[in-house]
Design an enzyme around this catalytic site. Structure first.
Site, PDB file in Angstrom:
ATOM      1  CE  LYS A   1      -1.786   2.681   3.124  1.00 18.28           C
ATOM      2  NZ  LYS A   1      -1.745   3.947   2.395  1.00 18.28           N
TER       3      LYS A   1
ATOM      4  CD  GLU B   1      13.081   0.677   9.526  1.00 15.27           C
ATOM      5  OE1 GLU B   1      13.567   1.628  10.172  1.00 15.27           O
ATOM      6  OE2 GLU B   1      13.677  -0.405   9.375  1.00 15.27           O
TER       7      GLU B   1
ATOM      8  CB  CYS C   1      12.821   8.768   8.454  1.00 12.15           C
ATOM      9  SG  CYS C   1      13.899   7.777   7.436  1.00 12.15           S
TER      10      CYS C   1
ATOM     11  CD  GLU D   1       9.775  12.867  11.975  1.00 12.88           C
ATOM     12  OE1 GLU D   1       8.620  12.466  12.182  1.00 12.88           O
ATOM     13  OE2 GLU D   1      10.648  12.182  11.401  1.00 12.88           O
TER      14      GLU D   1
END
Ligand code: NAD
Length: 497
Positions: free
Chosen positions: A181, A256, A290, A391
């Site tokens: 997906k 992750e 990331c 973040e």
């Protein structure tokens, strides 16, 4: 210029057949650099997910793929690598238009995707079980590695095809079947991967692709009782939901997740190299990475010189047309992300952080006037500021000073995340001591490049668990089966009856 033949409407890949969503619904996929419509994308229903999982389950249970010899499976993966390489120009352009990243970045990714498929093609025939010391003299004992089963692979929008490949290549190499997906904003290259897989000879049902714009779509995959493992890349918030949902069926899970990775720069660092590395570490892919080095921890003795040099070089970074090879930083992929960056820059100003570079949206002329661009941005901040802790996932970095090696390590580790870090020092003892003390999955010493096939990638702490890209990743797509054989002359008779 490569021409693109993006179909007006994309389809789902289920059981080797391309088909519309069950109810025919689609959503619009746009280019973030200019707002142009790229395609209408199939909006998978829950029944479509069930059909994709059933196809993957049937292909797995029939042993169509795992039952193939390792040599044959490896050849098919090599063929995928070859086809990706041959189409890399077109794939790169498709990625640029879907995601807003620069053409230079996208081309580099296509090369890395070829490397990834080749690495796992090579791994197929080296994924051994073991012969064990027998527990009794009349026993033989060995282990075999068996594929874990049907894998649900869920990927984000920042590296659409690259991160899909990090999952699909090892999963296929281990003999699993997959339901992939892609993220709602960036489905186009995953669809191409489906075509390439079929062309390379991956049997029907082994790779299935479902697209859609709703968050439920991922949830349906994670809930599905016929899926054995979830390989997820995305935010820490969603990763926690995935872990909770997957626990209901005790699926295997790799996560992750997010990061707030530091560049730790000591007084004795090579200034030019550290500045160039730190710039790339945060502004690469518009900071939508990331492992972005979004905190720059600077030792006092180099603090002012570093910031001055960084600001001077940052002024040379070109934010602009993603399709122009001269551009360093392209568009922000999604409106929500653009708004998040804007809000963090407001928070930074409210917290008293001092903008050294940027701090605002970039206005571009012509066709790009409607696009979402953000100027490269850097703040002097306190370690406790939200912009230096949370973040942001954009081209925004914070400078934070430190005095001693111990302080640098404490600051680097003062984060809920632990994905990556960089250390810049000419003293190899100090650089390696610091690398060992930092709690993160990757530490790069004196280099901006640290992600390669064969080198495990993944997080400590709330950056997730499991590793991608390594040989050990094959173990995360397989189960260990122990086989014990009795070889004694007399039959065993445990009850003695
Ligand atoms: P996200 O968590 O919003 O979405 C990731 C994927 O999960 C998308 O495909 C999304 O549709 C799907 N999803 C959404 N809700 C779901 C649910 N309830 N169950 C299952 N799937 C669901 O993340 P994003 O905004 O697409 O990506 C940015 C995040 O990804 C950042 O936090 C970034 O750090 C992280 N990321 C991590 C890595 C890594 O390797 N550690 C790599 C790239 C990005």
């Amino acid at each position: 210029m490569t021409t693109l033949t993006v179909p007006a409407t994309t389809q789902l890949l289920i059981g080797g057949t391309w088909r519309d969503a069950g109810d025919g619904a689609t959503y619009e996929d746009r280019n973030p650099a200019n707002g142009a419509t790229l395609a209408r994308v199939a909006e998978a229903t829950r029944d479509d997910v069930d059909a994709a999982v059933a196809a993957a389950r049937a292909a797995f249970d029939a042993g169509k793929w795992s039952g193939m010899t390792a040599a044959r499976r490896a050849k098919i993966l090599y063929k995928m690598a070859q086809l990706i390489g041959e189409r890399s120009k077109e794939l790169a352009l498709r990625e640029v238009r879907d995601n807003g990243k620069t053409i230079g970045t996208a081309k580099g990714e296509m090369g890395a995707i070829v490397d990834c498929f080749e690495f796992y093609a090579g791994a197929v025939s080296k994924h051994y079980g073991q012969t064990l010391p027998p527990p009794m003299s009349t026993y033989l004992a060995n282990t075999v590695r068996e594929p874990v089963g049907v894998v649900g692979a869920i990927v984000p929008w920042n590296f659409p095809l690259l991160l899909a490949s990090w999952k699909v290549a090892p999963a296929l190499a281990a003999g699993c079947t997959v339901v992939l997906k892609p993220a709602p904003a960036t489905p186009l290259t995953a669809i191409e991967l489906g075509k390439i897989a079929l062309e390379a000879g991956v049997p029907e049902g082994v790779l299935n692709i479902v697209t859609g714009s709703s968050r439920e779509l991922g949830q349906w995959i994670v809930e599905h009782p016929a899926i054995d493992k979830i390989a997820f890349t995305g935010s820490t918030v969603t990763g926690k939901l995935v872990a909770q949902t997957a626990a209901q069926t005790l699926k295997r899970v790799t996560l992750e997740l997010g990061g707030k990775s530091p560049s730790v720069i000591f007084d004795d660092a090579d200034l030019d190299g550290a500045v160039a590395g730190a710039l790339y570490g945060i502004y690469y892919n518009a900071g939508q990475t990331c492992e972005a080095r979004s905190r720059i921890l600077l030792q006092r003795g180099i603090y002012d010189r570093f910031i001055a040099a960084f600001a001077q070089k940052a002024a040379l970074i070109r934010v602009g047309d993603p399709e122009d090879p001269q551009t360093h930083v392209g568009a922000i992929t999604m409106r929500e992300q653009f708004d998040k960056i804007a809000s963090y820059c407001r928070i930074g100003a409210e917290e008293g952080a001092r903008a050294i570079v940027g701090g605002a949206a970039a206005s571009l002329p012509g066709d790009l006037a409607g696009g979402m661009f953000w100027n490269v941005t850097a703040y002097e901040a306190k370690a406790s500021d939200r912009i230096a802790r949370e973040e942001i996932f954009g081209p925004v970095v914070s400078f934070v000073p430190f005095e001693t090696e111990a302080q640098a390590i404490a600051l680097a580790n003062d984060s809920e995340y632990g994905l990556s870090a960089s250390v810049w020092s000419q003293n190899i003892g100090r650089a390696n001591r610091t690398a060992r003390a930092i709690r993160s999955g990757t530490v790069a010493i004196n280099t901006p490049y640290a992600v390669f096939p064969g080198v495990p990638f993944g997080g400590y702490k709330q950056s997730g668990y499991g590793r991608e890209l390594g040989l050990e990743t094959m173990n995360l797509y397989s189960e260990t089966k122990s086989v014990l054989t009795y070889i004694g002359e007399k039959p065993l008779n445990p009850f003695g009856v």
